[in-house]
Design a protein around this motif. Structure first.
Motif, mmCIF file in Angstrom:
data_model
loop_
_atom_site.group_PDB
_atom_site.id
_atom_site.type_symbol
_atom_site.label_atom_id
_atom_site.label_comp_id
_atom_site.label_asym_id
_atom_site.label_seq_id
_atom_site.Cartn_x
_atom_site.Cartn_y
_atom_site.Cartn_z
ATOM 1 N N TYR A 31 0.943 -1.331 0.272
ATOM 2 C CA TYR A 31 -0.020 0.228 0.164
ATOM 3 C C TYR A 31 1.011 0.808 0.114
ATOM 4 N N ARG A 43 -10.929 0.421 2.221
ATOM 5 C CA ARG A 43 -10.819 -0.184 3.393
ATOM 6 C C ARG A 43 -12.123 -0.220 3.192
ATOM 7 N N TYR A 53 -9.530 -6.294 5.919
ATOM 8 C CA TYR A 53 -8.287 -5.786 5.519
ATOM 9 C C TYR A 53 -7.828 -5.518 7.015
ATOM 10 N N LYS A 54 -5.711 -6.053 6.987
ATOM 11 C CA LYS A 54 -5.765 -5.590 7.851
ATOM 12 C C LYS A 54 -3.601 -5.499 7.465
ATOM 13 N N VAL A 55 -3.824 -4.195 8.243
ATOM 14 C CA VAL A 55 -1.564 -4.234 8.224
ATOM 15 C C VAL A 55 -1.237 -4.841 9.397
ATOM 16 N N ALA A 82 0.064 -4.971 3.592
ATOM 17 C CA ALA A 82 -1.391 -5.058 4.047
ATOM 18 C C ALA A 82 -1.816 -6.498 3.371
#
Length: 175
Positions: A31, A43, A53-55, A82
């Protein structure tokens, strides 16, 4: 290292592992270069599609993928990463990611996982081109409905012919 920090890291690894196991598919992205507005838009698109969705830190993901038996996926965990987990169907995460990447060249697709198989960027794009589950169901039902409506039209035509023939017989008898 502090025991509390170790426990916290174990929980994060366990969280990632559970999501990997429950997901229909996974898409990994870089990203880097997206601004806050663009990340928020991405998101929201994921959320609307039922995608998580996650980092996470790459090291945490590496441990989770290794534990999931997907250690080969770790080669893609370089630079900012991500991850999008498609829980409801295998296509959603790939479709949202691909569409967003077309409009925002800063979002880079790295790889994905479908049914326990690691796929490259081209595989993610190919997955994105598959119609959603709802569209496929509609097509199947439409295909099933077509013969029925065709049969009804034929039946209606045959009934019309039968009525016409009976009318002709009745008129002949009256004459």
């Amino acid at each position: 290292m502090n025991q509390a920090i170790i426990e916290q890291k174990k929980q994060i690894i366990q969280e990632i592992l559970e999501k990997i196991e429950k997901a229909q598919s996974v898409v990994l992205v870089d990203y880097r270069g997206l601004n806050v507005e663009e990340v928020s838009e991405l998101r929201n698109k994921y959320r609307e599609a039922g995608v998580e969705y996650k980092v996470y830190k790459n090291n945490m993901m590496k441990f989770a993928f290794k534990e999931a038996g997907l250690e080969a996926f770790n080669e893609y965990l370089k630079g900012p990463s991500a991850i999008a987990f498609s829980m409801e169907d295998a296509v959603s995460a790939a479709k949202v990611t691909s569409e967003f990447a077309k409009a925002n060249d800063k979002l880079e697709i790295k790889a994905g996982i479908v049914d326990g198989d690691i796929i490259d960027v081209e595989g993610v794009k190919a997955l994105a081109s598959i119609p959603s589950r709802e569209v496929l169901i509609a097509k199947v039902l439409g295909g099933l409905n077509a013969p029925i409506s065709g049969f009804a039209n034929v039946l209606q035509g045959n009934m019309r012919n039968l009525v016409y023939a009976l009318n002709q017989i009745a008129e002949q008898k009256q004459a």
